[in-house]
Every structure is written in C-alpha cells, then in structure tokens.
Design an enzyme around this catalytic site. Structure first.
Site, mmCIF file in Angstrom:
data_model
loop_
_atom_site.group_PDB
_atom_site.id
_atom_site.type_symbol
_atom_site.label_atom_id
_atom_site.label_comp_id
_atom_site.label_asym_id
_atom_site.label_seq_id
_atom_site.Cartn_x
_atom_site.Cartn_y
_atom_site.Cartn_z
ATOM 1 N N SER A 12 0.831 -1.205 0.000
ATOM 2 C CA SER A 12 0.000 0.000 0.000
ATOM 3 C C SER A 12 0.865 1.255 0.000
ATOM 4 O O SER A 12 1.987 1.254 0.520
ATOM 5 C CB SER A 12 -0.898 0.008 1.246
ATOM 6 O OG SER A 12 -1.528 1.259 1.423
ATOM 7 N N TYR A 27 -1.130 -0.343 10.813
ATOM 8 C CA TYR A 27 -1.451 -0.795 9.450
ATOM 9 C C TYR A 27 -0.399 -0.286 8.479
ATOM 10 O O TYR A 27 0.107 -1.035 7.633
ATOM 11 C CB TYR A 27 -2.841 -0.313 9.034
ATOM 12 C CG TYR A 27 -3.150 -0.621 7.585
ATOM 13 C CD1 TYR A 27 -3.465 -1.923 7.192
ATOM 14 C CD2 TYR A 27 -3.096 0.352 6.599
ATOM 15 C CE1 TYR A 27 -3.712 -2.237 5.864
ATOM 16 C CE2 TYR A 27 -3.354 0.068 5.272
ATOM 17 C CZ TYR A 27 -3.663 -1.236 4.908
ATOM 18 O OH TYR A 27 -3.910 -1.528 3.592
ATOM 19 N N LYS A 53 2.448 -2.544 6.099
ATOM 20 C CA LYS A 53 2.690 -2.412 4.664
ATOM 21 C C LYS A 53 4.144 -2.062 4.370
ATOM 22 O O LYS A 53 4.711 -2.491 3.362
ATOM 23 C CB LYS A 53 1.741 -1.359 4.073
ATOM 24 C CG LYS A 53 0.282 -1.796 4.130
ATOM 25 C CD LYS A 53 0.084 -3.069 3.314
ATOM 26 C CE LYS A 53 -1.114 -3.880 3.673
ATOM 27 N NZ LYS A 53 -1.281 -5.102 2.887
#
Length: 339
Positions: free
Chosen positions: A175, A211, A215
C-alpha cells in the site's frame, strides 16, 4: 509517470488517483493463477480479469467454502461461457496452522503455479491477539503473507519455462500508506526486543500506524526476498509488491484509511475495485522490470525514503531476518531462505 521522490504528499495521491490505468490485456492462456482473499473487492475483480484473459485455472481463497462458492459465481458472471476452471480453497491468515495446511494442500494438489497474488489483508485499529500470540494486523499482513510466500515459492519456480513470455510471479499486495509509517519501532532494531516484538507490544504499537507499518514491512520483505531469488533461483521467479491505490473495498470499510483520509475525499477520489485490480495484473505480467520493486498506477515507482536510504536498507535486512527467525520456529522449510 509518478514523481519519483520516495514520498507521498496529498498532491501526489490526488494525481495518482486521477491517473487512467490501462485495462489488462496480456493473455493468460494455459496459466494457473492463485489469488488470496478473492471473495470480494480487489481480489474478486482481479479474478474476473484472469478469467477474461483466458487463464486455464484460477484458484481463489476465502475463509469459508460457502463464501468461496458465492464468489465463484460472481467471478463467472461477466464471462458465463468461460472455460477457465475456478477452484476454491479456504485459509485463515490469523492462524499459522491454517496457513500451513493451505500451502501444503496447494503444493500437493496443484500441478503448477504461474502467478500468485497475495491480496488478503486486514486494517483494524483495535488491538487483537491471535491464537499464535501475535497482534492480528502484524500476523495477517506480514507474517502469514511471508509464510505463504516462502512455502509456495518453490512451487512457483517449477512453472518457469525459458520459452514462455511470462515469468512465474509472486505479487504481494502492499500500500502507498507505507510512505506515512512513522516507524518508531526502528529504535528497537539493535536491541534484544527487535522490530517485530516491538510491533507486537501493545504499549509501543497501539495506534493507527500499525497498518501503515505492516505495509512498510511487506515492502522490506519482498525486496530482500528478491535478492535471495536472484542468488539462489537465478532470477527464475519474479517477486513484486503492488499498491492498488485508494479503492472502494472491504478493507477501507474496516476503518483505518477512513479515519486518516476524510470520508468525502474517499468517495470523490477512490478508485473502483475493478480499476484498482488492474494494478495487480500489470504487476503479475510485467516480468523482470518489476522484480523486487514497488508498483503503483501500473508502473514501477520508488518506495518510501525509509526503504531506499542507507538506514532503510539496513532495516530491511533486519526485518527480513526477524521474519525468517519467527517463521523458522514454525516450519523448518523456511530456514533455506536465510541470506
């Protein structure tokens, strides 16, 4: 072409979200493609592209067989007369035992794997610990993704054919949020705790950043794995990381990105899952130019400065070593991937 600054300011994010992405067109005749987390959103749309491109076999994974059968019907709706065989496997990334059972089943039952797209992942702000003792976002997005990658890599390599225009490829879905990771856990890199244990410590890592960090760790992992492949597989397999961009998907509805980017911006700027999934197919068919690289907006891009800097390269090696150490304790087959 995105500005290759190693940073993701809002201006670049807006520009990329408005970029028109090419519809996948590389034929997949005779190829077997495995896509995890393919019952909804990006994974489902990627599977639809594979069917449209005439893949011989598409393997999808879901948490339950029932969801898989529903997804299979959805995938075939646009191409009801397709000859592509769709198989459904179940796996729960929150359980290492489930991941191992899934990988062993694939290795035993699937003759070859030409393309593997590891799309499954979660985004959650709550602190949840799995049965294996790891914070769930860390386990699902990083450790289980790495575990599946390493277990399936030898099978993927078996698909290499010198005469084929397509390289066997492992795609790890990452991401653009990795650009925004604060990475305060880096201070523990030289200490006994290490980066992964710091990520697994609630007092240190209970925040939205977990999060983004997951990534970032994926990008570190795939870059180091690419080096191992070059040294040991002579480049017979491509491993790459892909960012689908901000999309309308199940992941966004889980909350993290919505909390960071205003809801209004999301609904105005987010790509559809279909458009985002075009990145998956581009990465899966780009060949050597995508090897060890970070892909976004259907092109190779420069990852975050914290990845490419001198410090970042050392941190990448450390992250890879820690992941290998954690997974080797579960499965001796992982040890061979140590550098």
């Amino acid at each position: 072409m995105a500005t290759q600054t190693g940073k993701m300011p809002v201006s670049r994010l807006i520009r990329e979200q408005r970029t028109e992405l090419p519809i996948p067109s590389t034929p997949l005749d005779g190829k077997t493609v495995l896509i995890t987390g393919a019952n909804t959103g990006l994974g489902l749309e990627a599977a639809r592209h594979c069917v449209r491109l005439n893949a011989a076999n598409v393997i999808i994974t879901t948490r339950t067989a029932a969801k898989g059968e529903v997804a299979k019907e959805e995938i075939l709706k646009p191409n009801p007369d397709s000859k592509t065989n769709i198989s459904v496997y179940t796996v729960n990334y929150s359980s290492f035992a489930s991941v191992k059972a899934f990988a062993d089943k694939v290795i035993a039952e699937v003759p070859k794997l030409d393309i593997v797209i590891l799309n499954a992942g979660i985004s959650a702000t709550n602190w949840n610990v799995t049965e294996d003792g790891w914070e769930e976002v860390l386990q699902v997005n990083v450790l289980s993704t790495a575990y599946i990658s390493l277990l399936l890599l030898p099978k993927i390599r078996q698909s290499y054919e010198a005469s084929s225009a397509l390289m066997p490829t492992l795609v790890i879905v990452t991401s653009d949020t990795h650009y925004w990771a604060r990475f305060k856990q880096r201070q523990y890199a030289s200490e006994k705790m290490g980066i992964l244990n710091a990520m697994n410590d609630k007092k240190i890592s209970l925040n939205v950043d977990k999060y983004f960090m997951s990534k970032l760790l994926e990008v570190y992992f795939l870059r180091e794995l690419a080096k191992w492949i070059d040294a040991n597989y002579k480049g017979d397999v491509v491993v790459t990381g892909v960012n689908p961009g901000l999309c309308h998907s199940e992941l966004i509805r889980e909350g993290v990105i919505t909390n960071i980017i205003a809801g209004t911006f999301k609904w105005i700027m987010a790509r559809t899952a279909e458009v985002g999934s075009r990145n998956y197919l581009w990465a899966a068919t780009a060949g050597r130019k995508a090897h060890g690289q970070y892909v976004g907006s259907c092109e190779v891009q420069k990852p975050a400065v914290v990845v490419t800097s001198e410090e970042g390269q050392k941190l990448g090696v450390k992250v890879y070593e820690e992941i290998l150490e954690a997974l080797s304790a579960l499965d001796d087959r992982v040890r061979v991937f140590s550098q």
